[in-house]
Write an enzyme that holds these catalytic residues in place. Sequence first.
Site, PDB file in Angstrom:
ATOM      1  N   PHE A  70       0.848  -1.186   0.000  1.00  0.00           N
ATOM      2  CA  PHE A  70       0.000   0.000   0.000  1.00  0.00           C
ATOM      3  C   PHE A  70       0.890   1.245   0.000  1.00  0.00           C
ATOM      4  O   PHE A  70       1.676   1.458   0.932  1.00  0.00           O
ATOM      5  CB  PHE A  70      -0.938  -0.008   1.211  1.00  0.00           C
ATOM      6  CG  PHE A  70      -1.922  -1.139   1.175  1.00  0.00           C
ATOM      7  CD1 PHE A  70      -3.153  -0.983   0.546  1.00  0.00           C
ATOM      8  CD2 PHE A  70      -1.622  -2.377   1.742  1.00  0.00           C
ATOM      9  CE1 PHE A  70      -4.064  -2.034   0.487  1.00  0.00           C
ATOM     10  CE2 PHE A  70      -2.526  -3.431   1.692  1.00  0.00           C
ATOM     11  CZ  PHE A  70      -3.744  -3.265   1.057  1.00  0.00           C
ATOM     12  N   VAL A  92       2.260  -1.676   4.549  1.00  0.00           N
ATOM     13  CA  VAL A  92       1.961  -0.254   4.448  1.00  0.00           C
ATOM     14  C   VAL A  92       3.291   0.483   4.430  1.00  0.00           C
ATOM     15  O   VAL A  92       4.111   0.309   5.334  1.00  0.00           O
ATOM     16  CB  VAL A  92       1.136   0.196   5.678  1.00  0.00           C
ATOM     17  CG1 VAL A  92       0.934   1.703   5.679  1.00  0.00           C
ATOM     18  CG2 VAL A  92      -0.198  -0.543   5.716  1.00  0.00           C
ATOM     19  N   CYS A  93       3.511   1.290   3.418  1.00  0.00           N
ATOM     20  CA  CYS A  93       4.791   1.999   3.297  1.00  0.00           C
ATOM     21  C   CYS A  93       4.981   2.956   4.473  1.00  0.00           C
ATOM     22  O   CYS A  93       4.125   3.808   4.743  1.00  0.00           O
ATOM     23  CB  CYS A  93       4.849   2.786   1.991  1.00  0.00           C
ATOM     24  SG  CYS A  93       6.297   3.881   1.919  1.00  0.00           S
ATOM     25  N   VAL A  94       6.101   2.843   5.136  1.00  0.00           N
ATOM     26  CA  VAL A  94       6.357   3.668   6.323  1.00  0.00           C
ATOM     27  C   VAL A  94       6.417   5.162   5.982  1.00  0.00           C
ATOM     28  O   VAL A  94       5.817   5.984   6.697  1.00  0.00           O
ATOM     29  CB  VAL A  94       7.658   3.217   7.044  1.00  0.00           C
ATOM     30  CG1 VAL A  94       8.872   3.298   6.143  1.00  0.00           C
ATOM     31  CG2 VAL A  94       7.885   4.049   8.308  1.00  0.00           C
ATOM     32  N   GLY A 143       3.031   6.408   4.916  1.00  0.00           N
ATOM     33  CA  GLY A 143       2.160   6.339   6.082  1.00  0.00           C
ATOM     34  C   GLY A 143       2.434   7.474   7.063  1.00  0.00           C
ATOM     35  O   GLY A 143       1.498   8.087   7.593  1.00  0.00           O
TER      36      GLY A 143
END
Lengths: 119, 119, 131, 131, 102, 102
Positions: free
Chosen positions: A39, A77-79, A82
């Site tokens: 994501f 989820v991409c840090v 995010g």
Amino acid sequence: MKFGILVNEGPYQHQASDSAYQFAVAALARGHQIYRVFFYNDGVNNANKLTEPPQDDRNITRQWSALAAEHDIDMVVCVAAGMRRGIKDELLAPGFHISGLGQLIQAGIEADRLVVFGD
Amino acid sequence: MKFGILVNEGPYQHQASDSAYQFAVAALARGHQIYRVFFYNDGVNNANKLTEPPQDDRNITRQWSALAAEHDIDMVVCVAAGMRRGIKDELLAPGFHISGLGQLIQAGIEADRLVVFGD
Amino acid sequence: MSDTQETEGKQRNVKRFMFLNRKAPYGTIYALESLEVVLIGAAFDQDVSLVFVDDGVYQLKKGQQSKGIGQKNFSPTYRALEDYDVEKLYVERESLEARGLTAEDLLVPARVLGAAELGALMEAQDVVLSF
Amino acid sequence: MSDTQETEGKQRNVKRFMFLNRKAPYGTIYALESLEVVLIGAAFDQDVSLVFVDDGVYQLKKGQQSKGIGQKNFSPTYRALEDYDVEKLYVERESLEARGLTAEDLLVPARVLGAAELGALMEAQDVVLSF
Amino acid sequence: MSVLHTTNKSPLRTRDLESCLRLSRAGCGILLLEDAVYGALKATSAGAKIEEAAKDRRIYVLGPDLAARGFTPEQLVAGVAVVDYGGFVDLAAEYHHVQAWL
Amino acid sequence: MSVLHTTNKSPLRTRDLESCLRLSRAGCGILLLEDAVYGALKATSAGAKIEEAAKDRRIYVLGPDLAARGFTPEQLVAGVAVVDYGGFVDLAAEYHHVQAWL
């Protein structure tokens, strides 16, 4: 076959996450494997566990969580994306975890196909 | 003159919230009043207090909070759009509050102009 | 590289990755976040190409000054790509022409390809990342 | 109504509100969330018009069956607008024609206006809500 | 004054500007902001349409958006005015209402 | 097999389909999904381009998206095939890689 999936848009505003989910369900039904769902961009908003759409509508976040639980899918989820959008550990619905963009490249390398859903 | 502002997109993904903010700042500098900023569609994501963009980037949520504090601006997050996207009370940055779509219509009625920013 | 092969017990996995950029900068975040993937991806020693088509060619326009819109000018990062050994940048000729631009308007050297050549390049990829 | 005027000590504020819909349904949420504003707005006794232009005319297409994409078919709600006394629906003729549609393809009665007439209608508004 | 139309998409990407030009009327204002500023450049095919529209409508381009994208006012077609955010506010106040082409 | 191109925007709204057709090659596949399904309707001007492209490329339309929008396979131009999500998966597996035109 191993599929990687990239989702670039959040839930509801665009159909991208819906289409990605339907694709994933169909791939699993065909006996394929989902190597990872990554994501990115506003796609990180799909992981927000507080989402609570009207009762007669689908809950996109819960759909992803349930699919991941049933088929043991890695949902990243991409840090960086995010952080930018306020999607952090404490907000994650079951099955989502935060990691780096390297996981996207890795999915491109390891999966047989990478399919991108966005706007 | 009293301006109402409608923001239909979240922070970063689209420029809409940036443009709306710059418009608001300029309107206030001209001596106008901001009657209300209404956040709808993905615009509700602007209220997420967890956003933490890279240090060299603007923090859009914090910009709105600061502007609202300085000029006592009413910033409304649509309850229905917020529920759908997981933006609830516990996530709100200072100055944002949740209310109904009636507040948008009210802004259309009470403000001299309603300016819409979206995608 | 042959060490790695032996360690991993399989042929080293080098794929052709293409980043397809078709959107203008600033109006949306795609240009910036695409570039962030490219920078991370560079560490993986894959065969990486960046392609700029349609409004994507505006990402490389010289002279961007974004202070007035409150956003960071990230265009200098394209110049840093060389340091990451990302050297294959392609721009579609038709997209440039439709915008009245030439290679001289771009802030980095990029190879200009016609649609036919670029289509062939796209076909030769293994993974295409679109933003 | 004159009671309200006296209570409020000013002339009752009736404005012409136009909802401008230019996007197809399902691909994005704008059509649905625009409709949700219309339903709430109906309670405010303003002069409300809904305008469908470009791909917005597809919002009114008969026969939508969205089960297969996992989304709710919200198009019947357009039929309920009458119950909310929202009765001014306009569709641009040029937009219909470009899509090979006629008024018979639409699930609610809507007045078909040419671009010139519709432009005049737009000019006569006080507030335009675009989604 | 009549309507101030705003459009924010590149006309090389979407057809929003076409619709705005088709449905806007003489005497109105059209403000190009965000990615729509590309549409007023001499070098693009949209530029000719903007120049034509400028004959009976006032066309404005948001300067900060133009600069961000690496272009200067000299590269715009004739007959368009460059404004900053304060100018955008003035226009919004001056015209009767603002209509966004999203 | 070569590339499976996917496009998801209405060609009446954006120019994505034009670019996809310009840069795709004989032998490839093009899948229209989400709002892009409008592009394969006989009734739209995009339809003629799709019919032309179908001569040397395989054009697919995602059926569930078509039905959601109130159209039927009979309303599509000649030479296009309707697939469901399972068919989309099969195509993604069959072609060498998938390229999205976002």
